[in-house]
Design a protein around this motif. Structure first.
Motif, PDB file in Angstrom:
ATOM      1  N   SER A 309      -4.085   7.994   9.426  1.00 43.94           N
ATOM      2  CA  SER A 309      -2.814   8.613   9.037  1.00 43.94           C
ATOM      3  C   SER A 309      -3.014   9.831   8.136  1.00 43.94           C
ATOM      4  CB  SER A 309      -1.953   7.563   8.320  1.00 43.94           C
ATOM      5  OG  SER A 309      -0.769   8.122   7.825  1.00 43.94           O
ATOM      6  N   PRO A 310      -3.208  11.023   8.715  1.00 42.91           N
ATOM      7  CA  PRO A 310      -3.290  12.232   7.893  1.00 42.91           C
ATOM      8  C   PRO A 310      -1.918  12.697   7.419  1.00 42.91           C
ATOM      9  CG  PRO A 310      -3.460  12.801  10.204  1.00 42.91           C
ATOM     10  CD  PRO A 310      -3.424  11.295  10.141  1.00 42.91           C
ATOM     11  N   ASN A 311      -1.937  13.626   6.497  1.00 40.47           N
ATOM     12  CA  ASN A 311      -0.724  14.344   6.117  1.00 40.47           C
ATOM     13  C   ASN A 311      -0.420  15.371   7.201  1.00 40.47           C
ATOM     14  OD1 ASN A 311       1.078  14.721   3.578  1.00 40.47           O
ATOM     15  ND2 ASN A 311       0.616  16.811   4.211  1.00 40.47           N
ATOM     16  N   VAL A 312       0.847  15.783   7.316  1.00 38.49           N
ATOM     17  CA  VAL A 312       1.136  16.864   8.253  1.00 38.49           C
ATOM     18  C   VAL A 312       0.272  18.069   7.863  1.00 38.49           C
ATOM     19  CG1 VAL A 312       3.468  16.140   8.873  1.00 38.49           C
ATOM     20  CG2 VAL A 312       3.129  17.551   6.841  1.00 38.49           C
ATOM     21  N   PRO A 313      -0.355  18.724   8.824  1.00 33.86           N
ATOM     22  CA  PRO A 313      -1.216  19.860   8.492  1.00 33.86           C
ATOM     23  C   PRO A 313      -0.439  20.955   7.755  1.00 33.86           C
ATOM     24  CG  PRO A 313      -1.551  19.165  10.763  1.00 33.86           C
ATOM     25  CD  PRO A 313      -0.340  18.434  10.262  1.00 33.86           C
ATOM     26  N   TYR A 314      -1.111  21.613   6.835  1.00 38.48           N
ATOM     27  CA  TYR A 314      -0.509  22.709   6.079  1.00 38.48           C
ATOM     28  C   TYR A 314      -1.587  23.759   5.842  1.00 38.48           C
ATOM     29  CZ  TYR A 314      -2.864  20.425   2.149  1.00 38.48           C
ATOM     30  OH  TYR A 314      -3.809  19.863   1.332  1.00 38.48           O
ATOM     31  N   TRP A 315      -1.183  24.921   5.410  1.00 37.14           N
ATOM     32  CA  TRP A 315      -2.147  25.990   5.164  1.00 37.14           C
ATOM     33  C   TRP A 315      -3.140  25.542   4.097  1.00 37.14           C
ATOM     34  CZ3 TRP A 315      -4.079  28.982   1.270  1.00 37.14           C
ATOM     35  CH2 TRP A 315      -4.812  30.115   1.657  1.00 37.14           C
ATOM     36  N   GLY A 316      -4.425  25.550   4.440  1.00 33.74           N
ATOM     37  CA  GLY A 316      -5.462  25.143   3.503  1.00 33.74           C
ATOM     38  C   GLY A 316      -5.891  23.698   3.635  1.00 33.74           C
ATOM     39  N   TYR A 324     -11.285  12.769  12.358  1.00 35.37           N
ATOM     40  CA  TYR A 324     -10.889  11.674  13.247  1.00 35.37           C
ATOM     41  C   TYR A 324     -12.089  10.786  13.544  1.00 35.37           C
ATOM     42  CZ  TYR A 324      -8.852   9.210  17.240  1.00 35.37           C
ATOM     43  OH  TYR A 324      -8.385   8.241  18.098  1.00 35.37           O
ATOM     44  N   PRO A 325     -11.993   9.475  13.263  1.00 41.34           N
ATOM     45  CA  PRO A 325     -13.153   8.589  13.425  1.00 41.34           C
ATOM     46  C   PRO A 325     -13.555   8.326  14.870  1.00 41.34           C
ATOM     47  CG  PRO A 325     -11.569   7.689  11.855  1.00 41.34           C
ATOM     48  CD  PRO A 325     -10.889   8.815  12.559  1.00 41.34           C
ATOM     49  N   GLY A 326     -12.653   8.554  15.812  1.00 45.06           N
ATOM     50  CA  GLY A 326     -12.964   8.303  17.212  1.00 45.06           C
ATOM     51  C   GLY A 326     -12.126   7.186  17.789  1.00 45.06           C
ATOM     52  N   ALA A 327     -11.932   7.235  19.105  1.00 40.79           N
ATOM     53  CA  ALA A 327     -11.026   6.300  19.775  1.00 40.79           C
ATOM     54  C   ALA A 327     -11.427   4.848  19.569  1.00 40.79           C
ATOM     55  CB  ALA A 327     -10.968   6.625  21.266  1.00 40.79           C
ATOM     56  N   GLY A 328     -12.721   4.575  19.479  1.00 37.34           N
ATOM     57  CA  GLY A 328     -13.175   3.203  19.318  1.00 37.34           C
ATOM     58  C   GLY A 328     -12.945   2.627  17.936  1.00 37.34           C
ATOM     59  N   TYR A 329     -12.544   3.466  16.995  1.00 35.40           N
ATOM     60  CA  TYR A 329     -12.354   3.027  15.611  1.00 35.40           C
ATOM     61  C   TYR A 329     -10.898   3.098  15.159  1.00 35.40           C
ATOM     62  CZ  TYR A 329     -17.419   3.280  15.203  1.00 35.40           C
ATOM     63  OH  TYR A 329     -18.766   3.076  15.374  1.00 35.40           O
ATOM     64  N   VAL A 330     -10.017   3.534  16.029  1.00 34.97           N
ATOM     65  CA  VAL A 330      -8.613   3.734  15.670  1.00 34.97           C
ATOM     66  C   VAL A 330      -7.730   3.140  16.763  1.00 34.97           C
ATOM     67  CG1 VAL A 330      -6.807   5.461  15.280  1.00 34.97           C
ATOM     68  CG2 VAL A 330      -9.108   5.832  14.358  1.00 34.97           C
ATOM     69  N   ASP A 331      -6.702   2.393  16.350  1.00 38.56           N
ATOM     70  CA  ASP A 331      -5.754   1.825  17.308  1.00 38.56           C
ATOM     71  C   ASP A 331      -4.457   2.617  17.377  1.00 38.56           C
ATOM     72  OD1 ASP A 331      -7.297  -0.628  17.989  1.00 38.56           O
ATOM     73  OD2 ASP A 331      -7.012  -1.050  15.855  1.00 38.56           O
ATOM     74  N   VAL A 332      -4.025   3.120  16.225  1.00 41.20           N
ATOM     75  CA  VAL A 332      -2.761   3.844  16.113  1.00 41.20           C
ATOM     76  C   VAL A 332      -3.011   5.066  15.239  1.00 41.20           C
ATOM     77  CG1 VAL A 332      -0.320   3.688  15.460  1.00 41.20           C
ATOM     78  CG2 VAL A 332      -1.539   1.628  16.190  1.00 41.20           C
ATOM     79  N   VAL A 333      -2.359   6.180  15.557  1.00 41.75           N
ATOM     80  CA  VAL A 333      -2.461   7.365  14.703  1.00 41.75           C
ATOM     81  C   VAL A 333      -1.104   7.629  14.064  1.00 41.75           C
ATOM     82  CG1 VAL A 333      -4.385   8.416  15.931  1.00 41.75           C
ATOM     83  CG2 VAL A 333      -2.054   8.888  16.682  1.00 41.75           C
ATOM     84  N   GLY A 334      -1.125   8.281  12.919  1.00 38.99           N
ATOM     85  CA  GLY A 334       0.116   8.489  12.183  1.00 38.99           C
ATOM     86  C   GLY A 334       0.170   9.839  11.511  1.00 38.99           C
ATOM     87  N   LEU A 335       1.320  10.130  10.940  1.00 41.43           N
ATOM     88  CA  LEU A 335       1.536  11.346  10.162  1.00 41.43           C
ATOM     89  C   LEU A 335       2.406  11.013   8.963  1.00 41.43           C
ATOM     90  CD1 LEU A 335       2.426  14.268  12.632  1.00 41.43           C
ATOM     91  CD2 LEU A 335       0.411  14.122  11.155  1.00 41.43           C
ATOM     92  N   ASP A 336       2.076  11.602   7.824  1.00 42.89           N
ATOM     93  CA  ASP A 336       2.938  11.552   6.649  1.00 42.89           C
ATOM     94  C   ASP A 336       3.563  12.930   6.467  1.00 42.89           C
ATOM     95  OD1 ASP A 336       1.829   9.069   6.378  1.00 42.89           O
ATOM     96  OD2 ASP A 336       0.988   9.396   4.384  1.00 42.89           O
TER      97      ASP A 336
END
Length: 438
Positions: A309-316, A324-336
């Motif tokens: 779950s990263p933050n929404v991308p911003y300048w900087g 990203y750890p890779g598909a085998g290490y993550v089940d769901v992706v998120g955004l704050d």
């Protein structure tokens, strides 16, 4: 008196070099003031700590003690040594590490951030040994009344985080009343000093909801993003493996679905697990994530869903591609992401589509096919209509077929993010949620 001092000085000047040549052990007074340094001064019980000693008698034997752990050491020709000692479980907040050789000793404190013997771990630690689902008594202050409102079956799930967490039933009931449905996801926060929250999981399960635990590898009481003991390479090196294993064992024993959001918002610079903070380097985050994932997986905790779950991308911000750890290490992706409106000097009113659009595109590119959760969101009142923003948020997210849920941050923190910061805000969110079911 001056003559006696001169004689002693001359004798010492002759004896010390001669003793070194002949290989004779010199008393520590001649070797210098003894001292010890620890490779890390804080961490969990069970961690292996390298102890470096200086100023001891040359080529002498000694004993290194840390609580109930004791190991021998031998100094070299310069009176120094290095040895590894395991920090034992302890009910004390500090374990004193002591090196002693003859009459010379030196000590250094080690702060225990987590120990299965600590009273703060209490019932959760005992529960970890059980292979059956765990039932724990609720605290006396917890309300047992639950509002009789449904959990929506809509593909876009509604979740919430409240200040009191999963055991604050009255807070969750109040949210349910505001929006006319019970949240299907309840999110909570834990740092690396806390045991796996089995009581929280039971409370959320009793509501018919899913637990989402935000697991933060730092100390809330620490020095912000500057916490070297929690640098990413220390996690990867195994400093916290005992603690992580305790979590995995407890979650596996609980044996019901739980989402684990480890080290979120890693693309910012405000947490010690960010690669732009705390002495971390590029590549450290992925290595740490994979290590923690593998340690938990080794306990048999197949019921854990991993949410990146990263933050929404911003300048900087740090590019997501290297985090990203890779598909085998993550089940769901998120955004704050939050609409700060004009509440801050640097912010402006931002629509849901403008706030999340670029981030969703990035997630779909990095993790094609993975379900997406908006794992933290909220809006300020200043700068626009929060009611309209709430309506637009639900409409926008409901139109994204791969977005399966959003979690509202129902806190009065930097600004008043709460659903009911105004009556119009609460009414609008309730109406929008009802409309998505039609």
């Amino acid at each position: 008196m001056r003559k006696n001092r001169l004689v002693r000085f001359l004798v010492a000047g002759l004896v010390l070099p001669l003793a070194v040549v002949l290989g004779i052990a010199v008393p520590s007074e001649a070797a210098g003031r003894a001292g010890v340094a620890l490779s890390t001064s804080a961490g969990p019980a069970g961690a292996s700590v390298t102890v470096t000693g200086t100023g001891f008698a040359r080529q002498s034997s000694g004993t290194l003690t840390a609580g109930s752990s004791t190991i021998p050491f031998t100094t070299g020709a310069n009176g120094s040594f290095a040895a590894d000692v395991t920090i034992p479980a302890s009910t004390a907040a500090t374990v004193v590490v002591t090196a002693k050789s003859g009459k010379t000793s030196a000590s250094a404190p080690y702060s225990v951030t987590y120990s299965p013997a600590s009273t703060s771990a209490g019932r959760d630690s005992a529960a970890m040994a059980s292979s059956a689902p765990i039932t724990m008594a609720a605290p006396a202050q917890m309300s047992t009344t639950t509002v009789n409102l449904p959990i929506s079956s809509d593909p876009l799930r509604f979740g919430v985080s409240t200040p009191g967490g999963p055991l604050a039933t009255s807070e969750l009931d109040a949210v349910a009343t505001l929006v006319n449905e019970n949240p299907s996801i309840v999110m909570s926060y834990k740092d690396f000093s806390q045991a796996a929250p089995i009581a929280d999981l039971n409370a959320v399960d009793a509501r018919g909801a899913t637990s989402l635990i935000t697991w933060e590898p730092w100390l809330w009481s620490g020095n912000g993003a500057n916490q070297p003991a929690y640098a990413l390479d220390r996690i990867t090196a195994g400093d916290f493996d005992t603690y992580i294993t305790q979590w995995g064992t407890a979650l596996a024993a609980w044996d019901k679905p739980v989402m684990l959001r480890f080290a979120h918002e890693m693309n910012g610079n405000w947490y010690p697990w960010a690669e732009s903070a705390n002495g971390n380097q590029a590549g450290d985050y992925v290595a740490a994530w994979r290590h923690v994932h593998d340690v938990v997986a080794a306990t048999g905790a197949t019921n854990v869903q991993w949410l990146w779950s990263p933050n929404v991308p911003y300048w900087g911000s740090t590019p997501l591609s290297g985090l990203y750890p890779g598909a085998g290490y993550v089940d769901v992706v998120g955004l704050d992401g939050y609409n700060w409106g004009t509440a801050a000097s640097w912010s402006s009113w931002t629509s849901p589509s403008a706030l999340f659009g670029d981030g969703l595109t990035a997630l779909r590119s990095l993790a094609p096919g993975k379900p997406i959760i908006i794992s933290e969101t909220g809006s300020a009142e200043a700068g626009g209509s929060k009611a309209d923003w709430n309506t637009a948020l639900v409409s926008y997210l409901a139109a994204q077929s791969d977005v399966t849920a959003f979690v509202w941050f129902h806190h009065n923190k930097e600004v008043d993010w709460r659903i009911n910061s105004s009556t119009s805000s609460a009414n609008a969110l309730a109406t929008a949620l009802a409309a998505r079911n039609s």
